[in-house]
Design an enzyme around this catalytic site. Structure first.
Site, PDB file in Angstrom:
ATOM      1  N   SER A 135       0.857  -1.179   0.000  1.00 34.79           N
ATOM      2  CA  SER A 135       0.000   0.000   0.000  1.00 34.79           C
ATOM      3  C   SER A 135       0.899   1.237   0.000  1.00 34.79           C
ATOM      4  O   SER A 135       1.735   1.394   0.888  1.00 34.79           O
ATOM      5  CB  SER A 135      -0.877  -0.033   1.260  1.00 34.79           C
ATOM      6  OG  SER A 135      -1.609   1.164   1.397  1.00 34.79           O
ATOM      7  N   LYS A 161      -1.140  -0.834  -4.359  1.00 36.76           N
ATOM      8  CA  LYS A 161      -2.341  -0.088  -3.960  1.00 36.76           C
ATOM      9  C   LYS A 161      -1.952   1.370  -3.785  1.00 36.76           C
ATOM     10  O   LYS A 161      -0.994   1.672  -3.075  1.00 36.76           O
ATOM     11  CB  LYS A 161      -2.888  -0.690  -2.663  1.00 36.76           C
ATOM     12  CG  LYS A 161      -3.916   0.144  -1.944  1.00 36.76           C
ATOM     13  CD  LYS A 161      -4.632  -0.703  -0.902  1.00 36.76           C
ATOM     14  CE  LYS A 161      -4.733   0.002   0.441  1.00 36.76           C
ATOM     15  NZ  LYS A 161      -5.418  -0.833   1.453  1.00 36.76           N
ATOM     16  N   LYS A 163      -3.053   5.095  -2.482  1.00 39.79           N
ATOM     17  CA  LYS A 163      -4.016   5.859  -1.686  1.00 39.79           C
ATOM     18  C   LYS A 163      -4.458   7.050  -2.518  1.00 39.79           C
ATOM     19  O   LYS A 163      -3.617   7.749  -3.118  1.00 39.79           O
ATOM     20  CB  LYS A 163      -3.340   6.337  -0.390  1.00 39.79           C
ATOM     21  CG  LYS A 163      -3.053   5.208   0.593  1.00 39.79           C
ATOM     22  CD  LYS A 163      -4.348   4.610   1.127  1.00 39.79           C
ATOM     23  CE  LYS A 163      -4.069   3.714   2.333  1.00 39.79           C
ATOM     24  NZ  LYS A 163      -5.325   3.153   2.885  1.00 39.79           N
ATOM     25  N   ASP A 188      -7.297   3.055  -3.040  1.00 42.73           N
ATOM     26  CA  ASP A 188      -8.012   3.046  -1.753  1.00 42.73           C
ATOM     27  C   ASP A 188      -8.277   4.489  -1.332  1.00 42.73           C
ATOM     28  O   ASP A 188      -7.349   5.277  -1.150  1.00 42.73           O
ATOM     29  CB  ASP A 188      -7.145   2.341  -0.692  1.00 42.73           C
ATOM     30  CG  ASP A 188      -7.853   2.206   0.664  1.00 42.73           C
ATOM     31  OD1 ASP A 188      -9.014   2.650   0.788  1.00 42.73           O
ATOM     32  OD2 ASP A 188      -7.230   1.653   1.594  1.00 42.73           O
ATOM     33  N   GLU A 213     -11.189   0.657  -3.328  1.00 41.58           N
ATOM     34  CA  GLU A 213     -11.475   0.290  -1.939  1.00 41.58           C
ATOM     35  C   GLU A 213     -12.122   1.466  -1.210  1.00 41.58           C
ATOM     36  O   GLU A 213     -11.617   2.589  -1.256  1.00 41.58           O
ATOM     37  CB  GLU A 213     -10.135  -0.097  -1.274  1.00 41.58           C
ATOM     38  CG  GLU A 213     -10.244  -0.618   0.139  1.00 41.58           C
ATOM     39  CD  GLU A 213      -8.876  -1.045   0.689  1.00 41.58           C
ATOM     40  OE1 GLU A 213      -7.942  -1.320  -0.108  1.00 41.58           O
ATOM     41  OE2 GLU A 213      -8.719  -1.075   1.923  1.00 41.58           O
ATOM     42  N   ASP A 238     -13.747  -1.959   3.067  1.00 45.91           N
ATOM     43  CA  ASP A 238     -12.793  -2.084   4.176  1.00 45.91           C
ATOM     44  C   ASP A 238     -13.520  -1.599   5.433  1.00 45.91           C
ATOM     45  O   ASP A 238     -14.163  -2.377   6.144  1.00 45.91           O
ATOM     46  CB  ASP A 238     -11.537  -1.267   3.828  1.00 45.91           C
ATOM     47  CG  ASP A 238     -10.514  -1.166   4.962  1.00 45.91           C
ATOM     48  OD1 ASP A 238     -10.779  -1.673   6.053  1.00 45.91           O
ATOM     49  OD2 ASP A 238      -9.443  -0.542   4.766  1.00 45.91           O
ATOM     50  N   LYS A 262      -9.616  -7.507   7.560  1.00 45.77           N
ATOM     51  CA  LYS A 262      -8.608  -7.231   8.594  1.00 45.77           C
ATOM     52  C   LYS A 262      -9.135  -7.883   9.862  1.00 45.77           C
ATOM     53  O   LYS A 262     -10.214  -7.508  10.341  1.00 45.77           O
ATOM     54  CB  LYS A 262      -8.448  -5.727   8.821  1.00 45.77           C
ATOM     55  CG  LYS A 262      -7.905  -4.972   7.611  1.00 45.77           C
ATOM     56  CD  LYS A 262      -7.787  -3.476   7.894  1.00 45.77           C
ATOM     57  CE  LYS A 262      -7.297  -2.736   6.651  1.00 45.77           C
ATOM     58  NZ  LYS A 262      -7.379  -1.267   6.812  1.00 45.77           N
ATOM     59  N   GLY A 290      -4.121  -4.605   5.958  1.00 45.46           N
ATOM     60  CA  GLY A 290      -3.141  -4.331   6.998  1.00 45.46           C
ATOM     61  C   GLY A 290      -3.441  -3.022   7.690  1.00 45.46           C
ATOM     62  O   GLY A 290      -4.229  -2.203   7.201  1.00 45.46           O
TER      63      GLY A 290
HETATM   64  O1  OSB Z   1      -7.236   1.628   4.558  1.00 43.09           O
HETATM   65  O2  OSB Z   1      -6.191  -0.199   4.303  1.00 43.09           O
HETATM   66  C1  OSB Z   1      -6.296   0.905   4.848  1.00 43.09           C
HETATM   67  C2  OSB Z   1      -3.239   1.622   7.001  1.00 43.09           C
HETATM   68  C3  OSB Z   1      -3.837   2.110   8.147  1.00 43.09           C
HETATM   69  C4  OSB Z   1      -5.204   2.231   8.188  1.00 43.09           C
HETATM   70  C5  OSB Z   1      -5.969   1.866   7.090  1.00 43.09           C
HETATM   71  C6  OSB Z   1      -5.387   1.354   5.939  1.00 43.09           C
HETATM   72  C7  OSB Z   1      -3.983   1.266   5.883  1.00 43.09           C
HETATM   73  C8  OSB Z   1      -3.244   0.819   4.698  1.00 43.09           C
HETATM   74  C9  OSB Z   1      -1.858   0.255   4.902  1.00 43.09           C
HETATM   75  O3  OSB Z   1      -3.659   0.899   3.577  1.00 43.09           O
HETATM   76  C10 OSB Z   1      -1.899  -1.221   5.057  1.00 43.09           C
HETATM   77  C11 OSB Z   1      -0.585  -1.797   5.526  1.00 43.09           C
HETATM   78  O4  OSB Z   1       0.371  -1.757   4.766  1.00 43.09           O
HETATM   79  O5  OSB Z   1      -0.502  -2.270   6.674  1.00 43.09           O
HETATM   80 MG    MG Z   2      -8.446   0.556   3.207  1.00 40.51          MG
END
Ligand code: OSB
Ligand code: MG
Length: 369
Positions: A135, A161, A163, A188, A213, A238, A262, A290
């Site tokens: 991510s 992924k 953001k 995402d 996402e 999510d 998760k 994650g």
């Molecule tokens: O939206 O998936 C998410 C991290 C913290 C809170 C929400 C998210 C995320 C990530 C990183 O996208 C996921 C990771 O690499 O642990």
């Molecule tokens: Mg997410």
């Protein structure tokens, strides 16, 4: 099995680079580690909540309160017959899935150690190697992001992924798709849009994204169903999925075609497995999300991702994606093929280095003894 002692540790770890999403920028990460002791053995779980309630309503502080004042007292004197959902025991507390999950993970690790079996085997996992992605946060410039994507693909990660948020979305995806024509790509939004943005989000259909996402409200099902009906890109939920019943609602309404599972967000490994089973019945793929976990939560995520329905690469990156020094030894590593080799040792299969827990610990307390 009886839990003799339960300890919670509030950790703050510096990130190797700041991580920015539509909900904010983080330079370090706060989590709770749950240490459950039984007959001289120790099991570890993680509450990967953050310091602020910007992803879900939970924070390390609410989880501390809920574990200390409600969940731990419920465990006192309890005989736990087998590894499995302790959600029954904790169902009198409404919500707070991350607090519950941290304890369930620690108990699962304890059972693994007591039975000399890896937790992925207890969960019913089938794979010994799991595919993984990464991510990537919002950057200062598009050039920076192109560089990050290049580094990640060179490391072998099987999907990227990105953001996104308003004004860091269509052009960004277009540029990355242009620079990396064949890379498996997804976006995402962490709830940064509303239904008023349908026409804008439809533009993403041109870039062969695996999915988008959580584009809309963090607790929404209805608007996502409306959006999914109007765009080709699959919607993945999510934030909206905090329980099995949430997943059922989402499938019944057509709110998504994919779920990011998760285990912390859904109340623990067994709730995660139930959602996985439901998604399989709906022929919907799932993948393991994650929360910037330390090696403890990361190890639990690896075990979960060995279940057969986890067919898409997850957000389980190598420890060094976030941490110069992880709290487990060896750290989690990713192969040149973008996979993680599932450890064969008992419990979570990674050694937790107590000295490192202490190094990053802000406070610790026995909440059951
Ligand atoms: O939206 O998936 C998410 C991290 C913290 C809170 C929400 C998210 C995320 C990530 C990183 O996208 C996921 C990771 O690499 O642990
Ligand atoms: Mg997410």
């Amino acid at each position: 099995m009886r839990i003799d002692r339960l300890e919670i540790l509030h950790l703050r770890l510096p990130l190797v680079r700041a991580f920015e999403t539509s909900f904010g920028r983080m330079a370090d990460h706060e989590v709770l580690i749950v240490r459950a002791e039984s007959q001289g053995m120790v099991g570890y779980g993680e509450v990967p909540a953050m310091a602020a309630p910007v992803y879900t309503y939970e924070t390390v502080h609410t989880a501390w309160h809920v574990i200390r004042d409600f969940l731990a007292p419920r465990l006192k004197g309890q005989e736990i017959a087998a590894p499995g959902p302790i959600s029954e025991l904790f169902s009198f507390v409404r919500g707070h899935p991350m607090a519950k999950a941290g304890i369930e993970m620690a108990v699962l690790d304890l059972f693994g150690k007591a039975q000399n079996r890896p937790i992925h085997q207890i969960l019913g996992g089938e794979r010994m190697e799991i595919p993984t992605g990464v991510s990537l946060g919002i950057e200062e410039s598009l050039d920076d992001l192109v560089q990050r994507v290049g580094e990640a693909t060179a490391r072998g990660y099987q999907r990227i992924k990105l953001k996104i948020k308003p004004r860091w979305d269509i052009d960004v995806v277009a540029e990355i798709r242009n620079s990396f024509p064949t890379v498996p790509l997804m976006a995402d939004a962490n709830s940064a849009y509303t239904l008023a943005d349908i026409e804008h989000l439809r533009k993403l259909d041109a870039y062969q994204l695996m999915m988008i996402e959580q584009p809309l409200g963090y607790d929404d099902y209805v608007d996502h169903a409306k959006l999914q009906a109007r765009i080709r890109t699959p919607v993945c939920l999510d934030e909206s999925i905090k329980s099995y019943d949430d997943a059922r609602r989402a499938f019944e309404l057509g709110s998504c075609r994919i779920i990011n599972i998760k285990q912390a967000r859904v109340g623990g490994p067994y709730s995660a497995k139930m959602i996985h089973n439901l998604a399989r019945a709906h022929h919907a793929p799932v993948w393991c999300g994650g929360m910037l976990e330390t090696g403890v939560g990361r190890a639990h995520n690896i075990a979960l991702a060995t279940l057969p329905g986890f067919t898409l690469p997850g957000d389980i990156s190598a420890s060094d994606r976030y941490y110069a020094e992880d709290v487990v030894d060896p750290p989690v590593t990713v192969t040149a093929q973008g996979t993680i080799l599932v450890p064969k040792g008992p419990g979570i299969g990674y050694n937790v280095v107590e000295k490192r827990l202490t190094r990053y610990c802000l406070r610790r307390e026995y909440v059951l003894s």
